[in-house]
Structure formats: structure tokens, C-alpha cells
Design a protein around this motif. Structure first.
Motif, short mmCIF file in Angstrom:
data_model
loop_
_atom_site.label_atom_id
_atom_site.label_comp_id
_atom_site.label_asym_id
_atom_site.label_seq_id
_atom_site.Cartn_x
_atom_site.Cartn_y
_atom_site.Cartn_z
N TRP A 162 -8.42 5.51 0.80
CA TRP A 162 -9.08 4.09 0.67
C TRP A 162 -7.85 3.69 1.14
CZ3 TRP A 162 -11.83 1.05 1.48
CH2 TRP A 162 -12.12 -0.45 0.70
N LEU A 207 -7.35 -0.58 8.52
CA LEU A 207 -7.94 -2.48 8.69
C LEU A 207 -6.73 -3.38 9.19
CD1 LEU A 207 -10.53 -1.88 6.11
CD2 LEU A 207 -10.84 -2.22 8.40
N LEU A 209 -3.33 -4.85 -5.48
CA LEU A 209 -4.19 -4.06 -4.09
C LEU A 209 -5.19 -5.50 -4.29
CD1 LEU A 209 -3.92 -0.62 -3.70
CD2 LEU A 209 -2.36 -2.59 -1.96
N ALA A 245 -7.55 1.46 4.25
CA ALA A 245 -7.02 0.20 4.02
C ALA A 245 -5.90 -0.45 4.89
CB ALA A 245 -6.81 -0.45 2.82
N GLY A 258 -13.38 -4.70 4.45
CA GLY A 258 -12.31 -3.95 3.49
C GLY A 258 -12.03 -4.41 2.16
N CYS A 259 -11.39 -5.95 1.63
CA CYS A 259 -11.39 -6.83 0.79
C CYS A 259 -11.74 -7.17 0.16
CB CYS A 259 -10.52 -8.39 1.63
SG CYS A 259 -9.09 -7.93 2.55
N LEU A 306 -11.36 -6.11 8.32
CA LEU A 306 -10.72 -6.59 7.15
C LEU A 306 -11.24 -7.45 6.10
CD1 LEU A 306 -7.53 -6.58 6.45
CD2 LEU A 306 -7.52 -9.23 7.32
N SER A 323 -6.08 -8.87 -1.65
CA SER A 323 -7.30 -8.58 -0.66
C SER A 323 -8.12 -10.10 -1.31
CB SER A 323 -8.48 -7.70 -1.83
OG SER A 323 -7.51 -6.58 -1.54
N LEU A 328 1.52 -0.84 0.58
CA LEU A 328 -0.02 -0.10 0.19
C LEU A 328 0.96 1.07 -0.01
CD1 LEU A 328 -2.53 -1.16 2.39
CD2 LEU A 328 -2.84 -0.66 0.29
N GLN A 355 -12.41 -3.88 -1.92
CA GLN A 355 -11.79 -3.87 -3.01
C GLN A 355 -11.93 -5.19 -4.19
OE1 GLN A 355 -9.26 -2.70 -2.85
NE2 GLN A 355 -8.80 -2.83 -4.80
#
Length: 284
Positions: free
Chosen positions: A223, A230, A177, A227, A248-249, A245, A181, A82, A252
Motif C-alpha cells: 500500500w 500515486l 498518513l 501511495a 487513494g487518499c 491521488l 490524506s 511514507l 486511506q
């Protein structure tokens, strides 16, 4: 005055002359601020590989049961990817505002290959070695597909001229990413494999993606920061960290699937509008 060592025949040049030489040095041999940010991108990618190896792969091979260490290392590796995306975002912005060296584009491609090609592909490979239901050889094949997709994506980016403000194919940071994810979602092996191959296909596809500028760049940066939060919550086993998490994944992955749909719909609508205009122009 220049002093010569008779043994080495090396010259000692006063500091003032060194400064003059630095000024006369070709621009291609001097790093700009944007280039320094690009090198930060490459460093983050390499360190992501390091933490994936030392914190996940080696403990697995040695039979260590420290799941907390693996979780911390996985989070650290993804946070570094990231951070690489942040460096990649800002080096472009800085290069547009300030001058960049002639080798800036080459440095950017090479750094992206490390951070968004090698690092996520290696993450997929290690996942195939440590997951209970994974097949190591098939995971290795998926990792190769991801790596080659990024190589082709970056090579095409250097050769193909797109209209301003657009990318052709999923950008490699976004693709990396999304791949990571998918792995962190801990889905069954076959859906995970198919999703990873799907992302690799999107990176080499002709689907148009907008460049992160202005509001979009701010949204992307926000974002990425979210991330990181998270991942930190998950790494330190905070209450609800794992659920956050996973959420969030999932977002994504959904975003990675929805953007091509919108892009395709927009392209179809543009094609229909052009056909209508062409037919209207042919009417008497």
C-alpha cells in the motif's frame, strides 16, 4: 605504545587498541542495524518538514504563484513520511531477527515523534496558512492536537503492556498518513478539521489495531509503494494523477474509519460470548 601530546595531553591510540575499545564499548553506546533504520525514519521526518517549509510555506509567504513547485514539494514531503513508515516497519522486523541495542525502543519513540507527530502536525499547520478557506489559528490548534495525540500515544505505548500482536489506539504511522490524506483530499475546512481531530482521538483511544506482521506487513508495504506512485503521478501532473491521488487518499481515510468499527464489533462479540459462557457455567 601510546603517544601523549604535551600541549593537549591527548593520547594517540593505535588502531588495534581502538578496535579493542570498540569491542569493550557498552552495548547501549553502539548502534545496531535496527537502530540505523530508526535513524533513517527520523531523517525522513525532518526532511518532510524541510520540504513543507521551503516548497509550500515560503513560496506562499513571498507571494510566489508557482503551484507546480508547491505540488512537487507536498508530494515529496508525503513520500518522505511514507519512507519513514517503511523504515519504522523494517526496524521492528530487523530488531526481532537480529539483536537491537538497549536504546532501540527510545530511539524508535523519538523518531516516530518526529516523523509521525511533528511532520504531519506541521503539514496541517501549513495547510491552514495556505488554504483559501482555512483559519490559521484554528489550524494551529488542530496541529497541536495531532502532535499531542502522538506524544500521548507513544508515551502510553512505552508504559502499557498489550497482548501480543495488538496495538492500543491507532498506530502513529497509520494516523499520520491518514491525517495527511485528509488534507490532500482538499475538502472544505470544517469537515477537514473534524476529520483530523477524529484521527487524533483514535490514536489515544483504546481501540485495538493488529500489528503489521506477516501478510499484514506485506499488504502495508504494498500500500505504501502504491501511495508513492500515486503521489508521483500527481506531482508530475500525469493524466488522471489528481483523480488517482484523491481516490487513494479517500481509501486511506475509509480504512482509518472502518478498522475501528471492525475492532469494536469484534470486542462486543467477544464480550457477548464470554457472558454466554459464564451463564452456561452457572446452570445446574
Amino acid at each position: 605504545m601510546t603517544v601523549i601530546d604535551p600541549d593537549t595531553q591527548a593520547g594517540w591510540v593505535p588502531e588495534s587498541e581502538c578496535e579493542d575499545d570498540a569491542e569493550d564499548m557498552p552495548l547501549s553506546l553502539r548502534l545496531s542495524i535496527a537502530d540505523t533504520l530508526t535513524l533513517g525514519n527520523a531523517t525522513c521526518g525532518f526532511m518532510a518538514v524541510y520540504f513543507t517549509t521551503t516548497g509550500i510555506l515560503i513560496p506562499h509567504l513571498t507571494g510566489s504563484d508557482e503551484s507546480g513547485m508547491a505540488r512537487h514539494s507536498a508530494a515529496t514531503a508525503v513520500i518522505l513520511m511514507l519512507l519513514a513508515a517503511v523504515f519504522d516497519l523494517f526496524d521492528g522486523l530487523v530488531a526481532r531477527k537480529l539483536r537491537s541495542s538497549p536504546m532501540g525502543a527510545e530511539l524508535d519513540n523519538l523518531s516516530d515523534l518526529i516523523s509521525f507527530g511533528l511532520a504531519p502536525a506541521y503539514f496541517v499547520l501549513v495547510y491552514g496558512m495556505v488554504a483559501d478557506d482555512a483559519y490559521q489559528r484554528v489550524s494551529a490548534l488542530a496541529a497541536i492536537v495531532v502532535l499531542l495525540a502522538v506524544v500521548l500515544r507513544l508515551a502510553r505505548f512505552s508504559c502499557v503492556t498489550m497482548k501480543d500482536g495488538m496495538f492500543q489506539g491507532m498506530p502513529s504511522p497509520f494516523g499520520a498518513l491518514t491525517v495527511v490524506s485528509i488534507v490532500l483530499l482538499e475538502l472544505p475546512f470544517v469537515p477537514t478539521l473534524l476529520a483530523i481531530i477524529g484521527v487524533a482521538w483514535l490514536m489515544v483511544s483504546r481501540v485495538e489495531y493488529p500489528k503489521p506482521r506477516g501478510v499484514l506487513a506485506v499488504a502495508m508495504l504494498s500500500w505504501i509503494v502504491a501511495a508513492m506512485g500515486l503521489l508521483a503521478a500527481w506531482a508530475f501532473d500525469a493524466p488522471g494523477g489528481h483523480l488517482l491521488l484523491q481516490t487513494g487518499c479517500a481509501l486511506q481515510v475509509v480504512l482509518g474509519a472502518v478498522i475501528p468499527l471492525f475492532a469494536t464489533a469484534r470486542r462486543v462479540n467477544t464480550f457477548r460470548d464470554n457472558r454466554r459462557e459464564a451463564r452456561a457455567g452457572q446452570l445446574p
